[in-house]
Design a protein around this motif. Structure first.
Motif, short mmCIF file in Angstrom:
data_model
loop_
_atom_site.label_atom_id
_atom_site.label_comp_id
_atom_site.label_asym_id
_atom_site.label_seq_id
_atom_site.Cartn_x
_atom_site.Cartn_y
_atom_site.Cartn_z
N ILE A 50 88.68 20.36 65.00
CA ILE A 50 89.42 21.14 65.86
C ILE A 50 89.88 22.28 65.09
O ILE A 50 89.70 23.36 65.91
CB ILE A 50 91.05 20.12 65.63
CG1 ILE A 50 90.90 18.92 66.33
CG2 ILE A 50 92.11 21.12 66.46
CD1 ILE A 50 91.97 17.91 66.09
N GLY A 51 89.80 22.47 63.79
CA GLY A 51 89.69 23.74 63.05
C GLY A 51 91.44 24.72 63.04
O GLY A 51 91.38 25.87 63.24
N SER A 52 92.24 23.74 63.56
CA SER A 52 93.59 24.43 63.52
C SER A 52 94.30 24.47 62.08
O SER A 52 95.14 25.44 61.99
CB SER A 52 94.53 23.62 64.30
OG SER A 52 94.81 22.41 63.82
N MET A 68 85.31 27.85 57.23
CA MET A 68 86.26 26.57 57.84
C MET A 68 84.85 25.41 57.62
O MET A 68 84.01 25.69 58.70
CB MET A 68 86.77 26.33 59.04
CG MET A 68 88.07 27.64 58.85
SD MET A 68 89.22 27.34 57.47
CE MET A 68 89.40 29.09 57.04
N VAL A 71 84.10 23.08 61.13
CA VAL A 71 83.75 23.38 62.25
C VAL A 71 82.48 24.24 62.15
O VAL A 71 81.69 24.71 62.92
CB VAL A 71 84.66 24.43 62.87
CG1 VAL A 71 85.82 23.46 63.44
CG2 VAL A 71 85.05 25.58 61.98
N PRO A 73 78.46 24.29 61.14
CA PRO A 73 77.18 23.60 60.85
C PRO A 73 76.34 24.12 59.63
O PRO A 73 76.49 25.36 59.32
CB PRO A 73 76.25 23.70 62.14
CG PRO A 73 77.18 24.69 62.93
CD PRO A 73 78.35 25.28 62.54
N SER B 165 86.15 27.59 67.99
CA SER B 165 85.24 27.90 66.54
C SER B 165 83.83 28.19 67.00
O SER B 165 83.46 27.60 68.01
CB SER B 165 85.24 26.64 65.57
OG SER B 165 86.71 26.18 65.34
N LYS B 306 97.45 28.05 68.00
CA LYS B 306 96.46 27.19 67.49
C LYS B 306 96.32 27.01 65.95
O LYS B 306 96.50 25.80 65.51
CB LYS B 306 94.92 27.35 68.14
CG LYS B 306 94.19 26.20 67.54
CD LYS B 306 93.02 26.35 68.44
CE LYS B 306 91.82 25.35 67.84
NZ LYS B 306 90.78 24.76 68.62
N CYS B 307 95.87 28.06 65.29
CA CYS B 307 95.50 27.89 63.77
C CYS B 307 96.90 28.39 63.09
O CYS B 307 97.58 29.18 63.35
CB CYS B 307 94.45 28.76 63.47
SG CYS B 307 94.65 30.71 63.17
N ALA B 308 96.97 27.76 61.98
CA ALA B 308 98.23 28.09 60.98
C ALA B 308 98.52 29.43 60.73
O ALA B 308 99.35 29.87 60.88
CB ALA B 308 98.21 27.08 59.95
#
Lengths: 862, 375
Positions: A50-52, A68, A71, A73, B165, B306-308
């Motif tokens: 998700i990457g949040s 991150m 997410v 590769p 992403s 969405k992202c913190a």
């Protein structure tokens, strides 16, 4: 092709250590594969990253800012550092950000102690944060029907939104609003109106989503007992959560069992049935017209006496038993052994075997190596999916979850053929709708089209002529005449299946209960074998498969040895140390035998044939014809009303044993709570009865019976409780090595006189009820208080009913009241009615003498 | 605007006459770079999509012009819709897409009408020669984030406009999972010019559109070759400052862009500096703290959540600027703001969070943090 040897790999360094990982790994996966832990918060293995939360940052050579890991590769030569001063600082900052709007209500939060945020805060040593919490408008907790949402606790990881879409295919949740004012909102209107699988509840890392069933335990007070869900045939692993002897909730866990943490509404919210006030707790015997409470001794003594009397006067065949498909393998094995070895009676049935022996006990005789029992891991390997007469996401929902994951990860295409229009998300590549009753024509046309365009290379048929014989004799166009499907659609579907290769063909309840079920299955078996595919038949109950395996059916002993075979009788005579007769004769019909007065003593174990079997009124009369009726069960039910002796039994959470699931996996169920009242597991009751009957059958424990099964029953060799304790084990079914056969099948349309009854009725389970137990869960009753009639918009208009109406559904056999759901899921001319409601049993509409049930619909009170 | 004459479809005819690969060569040769702000070489992006293997490809024209101070795309689609559509058609032909979307900012009602009219105005014969491609006018749900290309793709897919992403990049797996070319309106409107003039002549005569607004006499659209200075744009094209007050700074590239002080007036504005071409000019009467707060409020409102770091960072930023500083000179709060800025830049998922504090950083750097400190 050997996957491991041909998969490409990538080499990189993680914290100075050079590692080689599969191409396509993310940095996080590569690190974890090599024992390096990177902290995460929003990441969940079963979802796409998700990457949040931005916690899992790592340093990568050549990138100024952190990357991150969840997410990103890996690429060849990458240099990754997973811990540094900057990373620690950033991770702490992220936690501070997130904690800014997460009130520290831990002392009163039900997730306290199992909260991922709590754990990460501790692990990352976040001891203070500089920001003042900005209050949202002090929102009350949102009432989402069966769930609750507390915006203040939500950390916006988005797991709930993703799991609902990726795994459940529903998309019931989304983010509404922007930035700091964002919140999770239902997409179904004011409140949630969904499958109530509770996957969102399960994946919520904090206490933002909770169940409407009040949960008052603290996590550290709970003992979790891993066992198997007692509802459908999927065989999901659940954890029964117990506090001070009380069952407080069911959970599951990613990574255990076949279900990877996924459950449906029944599995997650059906647990109230276990310690429900409705439990039947004390043995009862009929004195005069009334059933009165008694002790076990008197009750069992009474039964033994009546059995002995019947055997003496009318022979062993005057005693019969109908066994639920929810009893354990051990119960089933013991009961049939008492009947066959003790009484020398073969009057032993399940309701499924009464209805459709060819697809149950007779499945291997019918289809041999093409029998539709397929390990779930084949779902991930299939070239395509075909749902044939199968409402995959409503029948055995967690299998549908597996299909969805395969479609997400591998892009496996889906083809749907149905008399109705059951939905599935992601959408099918192609759907065809056939007229109910023309299934075999459609299959013949598919095979014909395949044959005409050239058979695929991966055909399992050495000599395809037998497989295509029927199709050739009928011809594609001819076959399609009555099916109502266009030739173009059939050619396209045949081509689609051929191109994708190795279809996994799912057969649903519509096929299982179909008057031509065996013909359809044979036809589809030809299609599967021609295309290198397999069949998977959806079984209905938690131990439907096991009951067949254990020989609860007149045609077979345990392990599918035929009861009319000398050799099989010899085998069990030797094993059981007692002479077993060869049971032969025409296909018997328990109900007919009852009506004819041939069965004097009937024992009904754990099921309610009056509610659950076709034409319940007839079943009631048939059972009444028995002189003496014994009913065992965990709740009062319609059949129980007729009992002369009623015996309380434990439910799955109160005992040990094993179930065999839809894929043929034997799994252990474990005792989590004490039995309600005086209830006992079935094996104990029957052990006791055997003793009273003076039989030389004696077991101290359930495990001992399992030990005997593991020794004697073909396919079950070695499958002791010890062996299946971790993850269960697959049964080694017969006939695997033999050659597949091509079948001739008839393509006669099944039709019936529709005069006055315009709709074909398909009757099946809803997502919320199955069998006897679910009706004793308050939560499941709130989700589905009564039967629904799914009807197409055109048909609804014709019948003069609208969505939400109460309708009277009437067949020549009877009528019930059902709530109207106007939906495109139903196609014109076919309605779907949900069963399992004792107060309005849809099965009472089914008539035994005609193959197709037709109904008419009118507005109640109209 | 003489060189941007309404199209006579000459470019389409020319593009049709050559192979898709040659179109891409021509674009590459022209030196055209993305004019939405990133400046990525257009030929290279087209080639990536062309070479991507897939049975389906898409072209999206990004007309979700959300950056404050930017109105060039609106100007183009209202006045030269044929050129935008020609650009889209040529791009589709070049990359092998049969379907395209023009993703239009919600508020651009007039532009929608003019595009609709223009689409219908193309000679059917010519469209047929292009293989009857499908061009869909798509009204966005509204919001700054919809201009972010992955969010835009999500939005067309029927989901919430939420950035994704990367990798995979849209050129590999974009709309509905297929390779997707996304170009800005101005970029695509330049494409027919390349074919009208030929790549070489085009390269020499290329002019970028600048949108000059704020405290200048004549706000508006101005065309100038890359390398133009801010001084020329403000004092020649826009006719200088509105009142007698002196120039204080300009936000080049909008509120997510960079800050130019009077020391920077003679810097040459090339691709690396001009961003999307928005120039917001402020005179000496403007409070820098108010400017920062204004921008902070904007981003706190527009962050998707969405992202913190972006969700929390933008709102924290706003909250601190809005209240009284904790200590008298505000230095403690300034430390927190700087930390927020760094963390947001380094860890946010998309450009919104990564650029939300650009103006703050530049003002602190160029004017000193003192100008922001007294509350």
């Amino acid at each position: 092709m050997n996957e491991t040897s041909t998969a490409k790999t990538v080499s990189l360094t993680i914290d100075g250590q050079t590692v080689r990982v599969p191409e396509g790994d993310t940095i996080l996966a590569a690190a974890r594969r090599n024992g390096v832990d990177i902290p995460t918060l929003c990441f969940l293995e079963k979802l796409k990253p998700i990457g949040s939360c931005r916690i899992c940052s790592v340093e990568v050579d050549g990138s100024a800012s952190p990357i991150m890991s969840c997410v990103t590769p890996v690429v060849e030569g990458m240099k990754v550092v997973t811990s540094s001063e900057r990373l620690s600082r950033y991770r702490q900052e992220m936690m501070r950000f997130i904690l800014t709007n997460h009130p520290l209500d831990c002392p009163v939060c039900e997730r306290s102690g199992e909260c991922l945020l709590q754990n990460r805060t501790f692990e990352l040593n976040v001891t203070e944060h500089p920001f003042k919490t900005i209050d949202y408008k002090k929102t009350a907790v949102d009432d989402w029907n069966e769930l609750r949402y507390n915006r203040n606790l939500c950390i916006f990881c988005e797991r709930c939104v993703k799991v609902c879409w990726e795994i459940q295919g529903f998309g019931a949740l989304e983010i509404g609003g922007n930035g700091y004012n964002a919140r999770i909102i239902p997409t179904t209107g004011e409140t949630l109106d969904c499958d109530f699988c509770g996957q969102c509840l399960a994946v919520c890392p904090v206490g933002a989503i909770s169940s409407a069933i009040v949960f008052s335990a603290r996590s550290w007070e709970i003992e979790k007992v891993e066992t198997i869900c007692p509802f459908c045939a999927v065989g999901c692993s659940i954890e029964v959560n117990v506090k001070d002897g009380a069952l407080v909730r069911n959970t599951s866990n990613d990574g255990i069992g076949v279900n990877n943490g996924n459950l449906c509404a029944r599995g997650r919210f059906g647990h109230e049935s276990v310690q429900s006030d409705d439990r039947f707790k004390t043995p009862m015997v009929r004195k005069g017209v009334k059933l009165v409470e008694t002790g076990w001794d008197e009750a069992i003594g009474n039964v033994a006496e009546k059995i002995s009397e019947a055997v003496k006067n009318d022979g062993p065949d005057s005693v019969g038993v109908i066994v639920s498909e929810t009893v354990t393998n051990e119960d089933a094995y013991l009961i049939q052994k008492i009947f066959r070895a003790g009484l020398k009676s073969n009057r032993i049935e399940t309701l499924s075997n009464m209805l459709n022996p060819k697809l149950n006990s007779g499945i291997f005789d019918e289809l041999g190596p093409s029998a539709p029992i397929v390990p779930y891991d084949q779902i991930g390997k299939a070239g395509s999916f075909v749902f044939f007469g199968c409402d995959a996401e409503k029948e055995n929902p967690v299998i549908a979850n597996m299909v969805r994951v395969a479609m997400r990860d591998k892009g496996t295409p889906l083809f749907v053929a149905n008399a109705r229009n059951p939905l599935f998300t992601p959408s099918a590549r192609q759907r065809v709708r056939y007229e109910y009753g023309t299934e075999t024509q459609l299959v013949a046309a598919l095979i014909g089209a395949l044959n005409e365009s050239g058979l695929p290379d991966n055909s399992r048929a050495d000599d395809p002529s037998a497989f295509i014989k029927t199709a050739e004799s009928v011809g594609v166009s001819e076959a399609l005449k009555s099916a109502g499907v266009s030739e173009e659609a059939v050619r396209r579907m045949a081509e689609g299946i051929k191109t994708a290769g190795s279809p996994l063909i799912f057969l649903g309840k519509e096929i299982h209960d179909h008057p031509k079920s065996a013909q359809i299955t044979r036809a589809l078996s030809n299609l599967a074998n021609l295309t290198g595919g397999r069949l998977l038949l959806y079984r209905e109950y938690c131990n439907s498969q096991g009951a067949n395996d254990m020989g609860v059916g007149r045609s077979h002993f345990p392990g599918y040895l035929r009861t009319d075979s000398d050799q099989a009788a010899g085998y069990y005579s030797a094993k059981w140390g007692v002479e077993i007769p060869v049971f032969s004769g025409p296909a018997p019909d328990t109900l007919a035998e009852l009506v004819a007065g041939k069965i004097k003593v009937l024992i009904v174990v754990g099921c309610d044939p009056i509610t659950h079997y076709n034409d319940g009124q007839f079943v009631r009369e048939a059972i009444q014809s028995a002189g003496f009726v014994v009913v065992t069960g965990s709740y009062d039910n319609e059949t129980g009303v007729l009992a002369d002796v009623a015996l309380p039994t434990t439910v799955a959470a109160e005992r040990d044993g094993s179930y065999t699931n839809n894929e043929g996996r034997v799994q252990l169920i474990r005792k989590a709570v004490e039995p309600a009242g005086q209830s006992r597991p079935e094996w104990e009751i029957f052990q006791n009865l055997a003793g009273r009957l003076g039989m030389d059958i004696s077991y101290e424990t359930c495990e001992q019976i399992a030990g005997e099964i593991a020794e004697f029953v073909p396919g079950y060799h070695g499958l002791t409780h010890n062996r299946i304790a971790q993850g269960g084990a697959l049964v080694d079914y017969p006939g695997k090595s033999s050659d597949v056969e091509g079948y001739e099948f008839d393509t006669v349309t099944v039709s019936s006189d529709g005069a006055g009854f315009p709709f074909v009725a398909v009757i099946g389970n809803s997502l919320f009820h199955l069998g006897v137990a679910s009706r004793h869960s308050k939560a499941l009753n709130r989700m589905a208080p009564g039967p629904c009639l799914e009807i197409s918009p055109d048909d609804a208009a014709a019948a003069g009913v609208t969505d939400g109406d109460d309708a009277i559904v009437e067949s020549v056999q009877g009528s019930i009241k059902a709530k109207v759901v106007v939906t495109e899921r139903s196609s014109n001319g076919v309605v779907f009615i949900t069963k399992n409601f004792e107060n309005a049993p849809a099965t009472h509409l089914i008539y035994r003498k005609s193959p197709v049930t037709r109904v008419k619909v009118s507005r109640a009170g109209g | 605007m003489s060189s941007m004459s309404p199209a006579d479809n000459l470019a389409l005819e020319k593009a049709l006459a050559i192979k898709p690969e040659e179109i891409i060569d021509e674009i590459t040769e022209s030196g055209l770079r993305g004019l939405g702000g990133a400046g990525f070489p257009v030929g290279r992006k087209w080639r990536t999509v062309r070479e991507a293997r897939s049975d389906k490809k898409f072209v999206i024209c990004n007309a979700e012009e959300g950056e404050p101070g930017t109105f060039k795309d609106r100007y183009l689609i209202e006045n030269f819709p044929e050129m935008v559509i020609e650009g889209v058609l040529i791009a589709m032909h070049a990359v092998g897409a049969k379907q395209s979307y023009i993703y239009l900012r919600r508020e651009y009602g007039k532009g929608y009408e003019s595009l609709k009219k223009a689409v219908r105005g193309f000679p059917p014969g010519l469209i047929k020669k292009f293989g009857s491609p499908e061009v869909t006018l798509w009204k966005g749900p509204g919001g700054y984030i919809c201009g972010e290309e992955s969010a835009l793709i999500e939005s067309i897919s029927g989901r919430r406009a939420e950035p994704q992403s990367r990798p995979p990049y849209p050129t590999e797996a974009g709309l509905f999972g297929h390779p997707t070319l996304i170009n800005n309106v101005e970029t695509l409107a330049n494409v027919p010019l390349i074919f009208n003039m030929g790549a070489e002549k085009y390269r020499e005569s290329f002019k970028k559109i600048f949108c000059v607004s704020g405290d200048v006499k004549k706000r508006g659209i101005y065309k100038a070759a890359p390398g133009v200075t801010l001084r020329e744009l403000v004092f020649n094209h826009a006719d200088g400052m509105k009142s007698a007050k002196r120039f204080k700074l300009a936000l080049v590239g909008g509120v997510s862009g960079r800050v130019f002080s009077s020391d920077d007036l003679d810097l040459k504005l090339d691709y690396e500096l001009f961003g999307n071409g928005a120039i917001i000019v402020l005179d000496e009467s403007r409070s820098l703290r108010d400017t920062i707060l204004n921008i902070a409020e904007f981003f706190a409102e527009e962050s998707c959540g969405k992202c913190a770091p972006c969700r929390q960072g933008t709102s924290r930023f706003e909250a601190i600027l809005k209240r009284k500083y904790k200590n008298k000179d505000g230095s403690k709060d300034m430390e927190v703001l700087k930390l927020l800025s760094t963390v947001m830049k380094d860890t946010s998922l998309c450009g919104l969070g990564r650029t939300a504090t650009n103006v703050f950083d530049d003002i602190v750097k160029k004017f000193g943090q003192e100008v922001l400190m007294t509350s």
